[in-house]
Scaffold this motif. Structure first.
Motif, PDB file in Angstrom:
ATOM      1  N   ASP A 128     -55.056 -89.569  20.261  1.00  0.00           N
ATOM      2  CA  ASP A 128     -53.980 -90.551  20.208  1.00  0.00           C
ATOM      3  C   ASP A 128     -52.668 -89.850  19.853  1.00  0.00           C
ATOM      4  OD1 ASP A 128     -55.427 -92.810  20.882  1.00  0.00           O
ATOM      5  OD2 ASP A 128     -55.953 -93.289  18.809  1.00  0.00           O
TER       6      ASP A 128
ATOM      7  N   GLU B 193     -50.801 -98.517  14.849  1.00  0.00           N
ATOM      8  CA  GLU B 193     -50.717 -98.933  16.251  1.00  0.00           C
ATOM      9  C   GLU B 193     -49.283 -99.253  16.676  1.00  0.00           C
ATOM     10  OE1 GLU B 193     -52.335-103.261  14.752  1.00  0.00           O
ATOM     11  OE2 GLU B 193     -53.620-101.566  15.237  1.00  0.00           O
TER      12      GLU B 193
ATOM     13  N   LEU C 203     -48.063 -96.063  18.178  1.00  0.00           N
ATOM     14  CA  LEU C 203     -48.986 -95.389  19.086  1.00  0.00           C
ATOM     15  C   LEU C 203     -48.404 -95.383  20.494  1.00  0.00           C
ATOM     16  CD1 LEU C 203     -51.754 -94.102  19.670  1.00  0.00           C
ATOM     17  CD2 LEU C 203     -52.680 -96.426  19.910  1.00  0.00           C
TER      18      LEU C 203
ATOM     19  N   ASN D 171     -52.625 -91.914  24.750  1.00  0.00           N
ATOM     20  CA  ASN D 171     -53.713 -90.994  24.433  1.00  0.00           C
ATOM     21  C   ASN D 171     -53.745 -89.899  25.482  1.00  0.00           C
ATOM     22  OD1 ASN D 171     -56.686 -89.980  24.580  1.00  0.00           O
ATOM     23  ND2 ASN D 171     -56.610 -91.098  22.645  1.00  0.00           N
TER      24      ASN D 171
END
Length: 416
Positions: free
Chosen positions: A273, A283, A286, A289
């Motif tokens: 990630d 998150e 984020l 990935n």
């Protein structure tokens, strides 16, 4: 690596300074932090990544090498490897050798548990590798209270081994807390004793650090004490982008006086990630990935989150402050994990505006927590000391990696 910006207008206002260009982002990060594993033999109370147990989904050796290949193509200067404790990963040295052979310099952070005289000699021979030994107290009493019993002696032993091997200018890395700020001169003396360079980092309320931030973060008078010390010693001490919020005292400090999140730095975590900031494992930050099509390059250049961070920032409530141009509103992660608005003041704003907002929080004010937690769970409460293990080197270095299901932070190693 070029300094081509990804989204900067041809004539960005005020872009005469390099730091202004950085605000618009680069086509590759200057450096990135890569947490190779969440496995760790310690349980530091302020661990930003809540490390302890290995995540069975962590990148394989082949996947890690593919990331290094991408970094070489992007001409990334170096990668800052951490964890967890990266040296307990069975393929750690293989990945270090692969990176340096592919023109990617490696700086890795370690508590020193595996820096034996033999390892130190090997490191001293590679000019593309730098080492950061973590120590958060100039005395065992202060250090071991947050890093665990015996960790002070482990760190000093590692530094002694590096020094004896002839390694110059490795780093002594310190997270600044209210308990160790009075020890800055002592830290500098320790670094000088071993031929190291002192590196100071700000305590952020991320990971397990959120649980101890109220009791560990520096008081306002200590912020001023640290600022004055950095002004006096800034040319010989590294700070990265840790303390730009202190620039509101008047004089800008050496280093990058800018939040580089998603602009010039980012984080790859053990499962691939990609987060905007090493201190913002949540998150909300984020970006993608590396296992997705396009890999890390695609995340860095195409992520909507990163594109948004590279837009001109309004400054929000801080824009009217006379010091905004120097402190830039402070640290994004520090605000987020204390429940303050991202367009408001830093919780440690030296003008006191952050304290006012913190004081006005109620029990209903949402305070986000890290999205991941790999803390040791061998007792009802988080372990505050080191896992008592003695390590020896694996005799068969060509043995395949341990099972993907193994969560033991030291899987693959044989106790003495």
């Amino acid at each position: 690596m070029t300094t081509t910006t990804t989204d900067a207008p041809a004539h960005a206002p005020g872009a005469e300074r390099l730091v202004d260009l950085f605000e618009y982002g680069l086509d590759a990060p200057i450096c990135l932090t890569w947490e190779l594993t969440y496995a760790c033999n310690l349980s530091c109370t302020h661990c930003l990544s809540t490390s302890g147990r290995r995540d069975p989904r962590e990148l394989t050796t082949a996947e890690a090498k593919a990331v290094i290949d991408e970094l070489e193509r992007m001409q990334v200067f170096y990668v800052n490897i951490g964890g967890g404790e990266p040296t307990v990963r069975p393929d750690f040295w293989e990945l270090v050798d692969y990176a340096t052979a592919h023109h990617v310099g490696v700086k890795f952070s370690t508590n020193g548990v595996r820096i034996t005289p033999e390892v130190a000699a090997r490191l001293a021979e590679n000019s593309y590798v730098d080492v950061q030994i973590s120590l958060d107290g100039a005395t065992a009493e202060v250090n071991d209270a947050v890093r665990g019993p015996g960790s002070y002696d482990t760190a000093l032993r590692a530094m002694a081994n590096l020094s004896a091997a002839g390694m110059k200018n490795f780093k002594l890395s310190v997270v600044c807390t209210r308990h160790n700020i009075p020890q800055m001169d002592e830290f500098k003396a320790i670094a000088d004793r071993y031929g190291a360079q002192l590196r100071l980092t700000r305590l952020r309320p991320s990971g397990r650090g959120a649980d101890v931030w109220d009791e560990l973060h520096p008081r306002r008078d200590q912020q001023r004490e640290l600022y004055d010390w950095l002004v006096a010693h800034g040319d010989s001490v590294l700070t990265g982008d840790s303390f730009f919020h202190l620039s509101a005292y008047g004089q800008a400090l050496p280093g990058l006086n800018l939040c580089g999140a998603g602009r010039v730095v980012c984080l790859i975590d053990p499962v691939g990630d990609v987060y905007a900031c090493p201190f913002a494992i949540h998150e909300e930050f984020l970006a993608g990935n590396i296992r997705q099509p396009g890999g890390f390059t695609g995340v860095w250049r195409e992520s909507e989150l990163f594109r948004g961070l590279r837009e001109p920032q309004s400054g929000g409530a801080c824009a009217s402050c006379q010091f905004f141009d120097t402190c830039k509103g402070g640290c994004m992660a520090a605000k987020f994990f204390t429940g303050l608005p991202l367009d408001g003041p830093d919780p440690e704003c030296v003008q006191g505006y952050g304290e006012e907002l913190l004081a006005n929080r109620t029990q209903h004010t949402p305070v986000p927590k890290s999205s991941v937690d790999h803390s040791h769970r061998t007792s009802p409460a988080p372990r505050r000391g080191p896992v008592p293990l003695t390590l020896t080197r694996r005799e068969d270095l060509d043995r395949p990696p341990v099972s993907d299901c193994a969560e033991d932070p030291l899987a693959g190693f044989r106790p003495a």
